[in-house]
Write an enzyme that holds these catalytic residues in place. Sequence first.
Site, PDB file in Angstrom:
ATOM      1  N   GLY A  83       0.797  -1.229   0.000  1.00 32.36           N
ATOM      2  CA  GLY A  83       0.000   0.000   0.000  1.00 32.36           C
ATOM      3  C   GLY A  83       0.827   1.276   0.000  1.00 32.36           C
ATOM      4  N   SER A  84       2.028   1.221  -0.608  1.00 30.67           N
ATOM      5  CA  SER A  84       2.804   2.465  -0.653  1.00 30.67           C
ATOM      6  C   SER A  84       2.137   3.479  -1.586  1.00 30.67           C
ATOM      7  CB  SER A  84       4.258   2.198  -1.041  1.00 30.67           C
ATOM      8  OG  SER A  84       4.363   1.779  -2.375  1.00 30.67           O
ATOM      9  N   ASN A  85       1.487   3.003  -2.641  1.00 34.43           N
ATOM     10  CA  ASN A  85       0.739   3.939  -3.501  1.00 34.43           C
ATOM     11  C   ASN A  85      -0.480   4.485  -2.762  1.00 34.43           C
ATOM     12  OD1 ASN A  85       1.767   4.291  -6.389  1.00 34.43           O
ATOM     13  ND2 ASN A  85       2.049   2.090  -6.038  1.00 34.43           N
ATOM     14  N   GLU A  94       5.878   6.187  -9.393  1.00 33.88           N
ATOM     15  CA  GLU A  94       4.450   5.889  -9.199  1.00 33.88           C
ATOM     16  C   GLU A  94       3.839   6.787  -8.137  1.00 33.88           C
ATOM     17  OE1 GLU A  94       3.386   1.711  -8.701  1.00 33.88           O
ATOM     18  OE2 GLU A  94       5.288   1.152  -9.591  1.00 33.88           O
ATOM     19  N   ILE A 128      -8.596 -10.040 -10.263  1.00 32.96           N
ATOM     20  CA  ILE A 128      -9.309  -9.471 -11.408  1.00 32.96           C
ATOM     21  C   ILE A 128     -10.795  -9.672 -11.144  1.00 32.96           C
ATOM     22  CG2 ILE A 128      -9.718  -9.621 -13.893  1.00 32.96           C
ATOM     23  CD1 ILE A 128      -6.780 -10.367 -14.215  1.00 32.96           C
ATOM     24  N   LEU A 129     -11.512  -8.573 -11.027  1.00 34.39           N
ATOM     25  CA  LEU A 129     -12.952  -8.668 -10.745  1.00 34.39           C
ATOM     26  C   LEU A 129     -13.698  -8.919 -12.049  1.00 34.39           C
ATOM     27  CD1 LEU A 129     -13.151  -5.736  -8.172  1.00 34.39           C
ATOM     28  CD2 LEU A 129     -13.121  -8.186  -7.692  1.00 34.39           C
ATOM     29  N   ARG A 188     -16.130 -15.595  -8.493  1.00 35.10           N
ATOM     30  CA  ARG A 188     -15.699 -14.240  -8.861  1.00 35.10           C
ATOM     31  C   ARG A 188     -16.873 -13.246  -8.955  1.00 35.10           C
ATOM     32  NH1 ARG A 188     -12.475 -11.835 -13.937  1.00 35.10           N
ATOM     33  NH2 ARG A 188     -13.999 -12.956 -15.143  1.00 35.10           N
ATOM     34  N   HIS A 227       0.315   0.888 -13.176  1.00 34.36           N
ATOM     35  CA  HIS A 227       1.112  -0.248 -13.647  1.00 34.36           C
ATOM     36  C   HIS A 227       2.580   0.172 -13.694  1.00 34.36           C
ATOM     37  CE1 HIS A 227       1.673  -4.101 -15.635  1.00 34.36           C
ATOM     38  NE2 HIS A 227       2.552  -3.492 -16.404  1.00 34.36           N
ATOM     39  N   MET A 247      -4.545  -7.499  -6.340  1.00 39.83           N
ATOM     40  CA  MET A 247      -4.103  -8.649  -7.123  1.00 39.83           C
ATOM     41  C   MET A 247      -5.222  -9.526  -7.679  1.00 39.83           C
ATOM     42  SD  MET A 247      -0.950  -8.210  -7.338  1.00 39.83           S
ATOM     43  CE  MET A 247      -0.362  -9.773  -7.952  1.00 39.83           C
TER      44      MET A 247
END
Length: 207
Positions: free
Chosen positions: A13-15, A180, A93-94, A66, A110, A91
């Site tokens: 969670g650094s972003n 980023e 994909i919904l 999903r 990304h 991580m």
Amino acid sequence: MTTNIAVLISGSGSNLQALIDAVDDQRIPHASIRCVISNKEDAKGLERARNSEIEALFCDASDFPREEYTAKIIKILTQHHIDLVCLAGFMLILSPSFIRAFPYRVMNIHPALLPSFGGKGMYGHHVHEAVIASAEKFSGATVHFVDEGCDTGPIILQEKIPVDPCDTPLTLAKKVLALEHRLYPEAVRLFVEGKLEVIENKVQVKL
Ligand code: GRF
């Protein structure tokens, strides 16, 4: 009017932290991070959220098909009146219903120059290993709107940095991550200020 933001994470969670800091010091004005959702209970990002008194939710995806998991996430986001969803190292994909519920309102970051080094399997250290293996002169970071594909949505902001001959995947990852942390808040600010327009699947930044 305040733009309500949700951040979806799976790890450090650094972003997320970069976004929290930018909202706190008004580099992203008129915005509020309403909740942080993680599919990993021990994600450090959840702790970062709690430290900033942001609602931190662990949503376990195991045992859920999903589509059902996606519906659960959509429900939480709707209950929190979310205007913008920021994926930051999330991580999973919904299912496509997620994008349909928030058209051009889901962003991702990304750690490479899309459309190169994106797609299935291109995450974390794999990206930087591939960049080094291809002897690229440049790498960088990309913020894009999420569409139904994998890393294929319209690009909002992109910036490059040189790859030095002595770079390893680790040193490159570090340099890209620093980039980023500057780029993501900038893209969110543009969204919040209403400066992003998508025309024919291309993002135009209104100055
Ligand atoms: C970042 O490199 C981002 O580009 C990618 O996942 C990583 C997340 O790192 N999507 P962090 O959890 O924000 O530190």
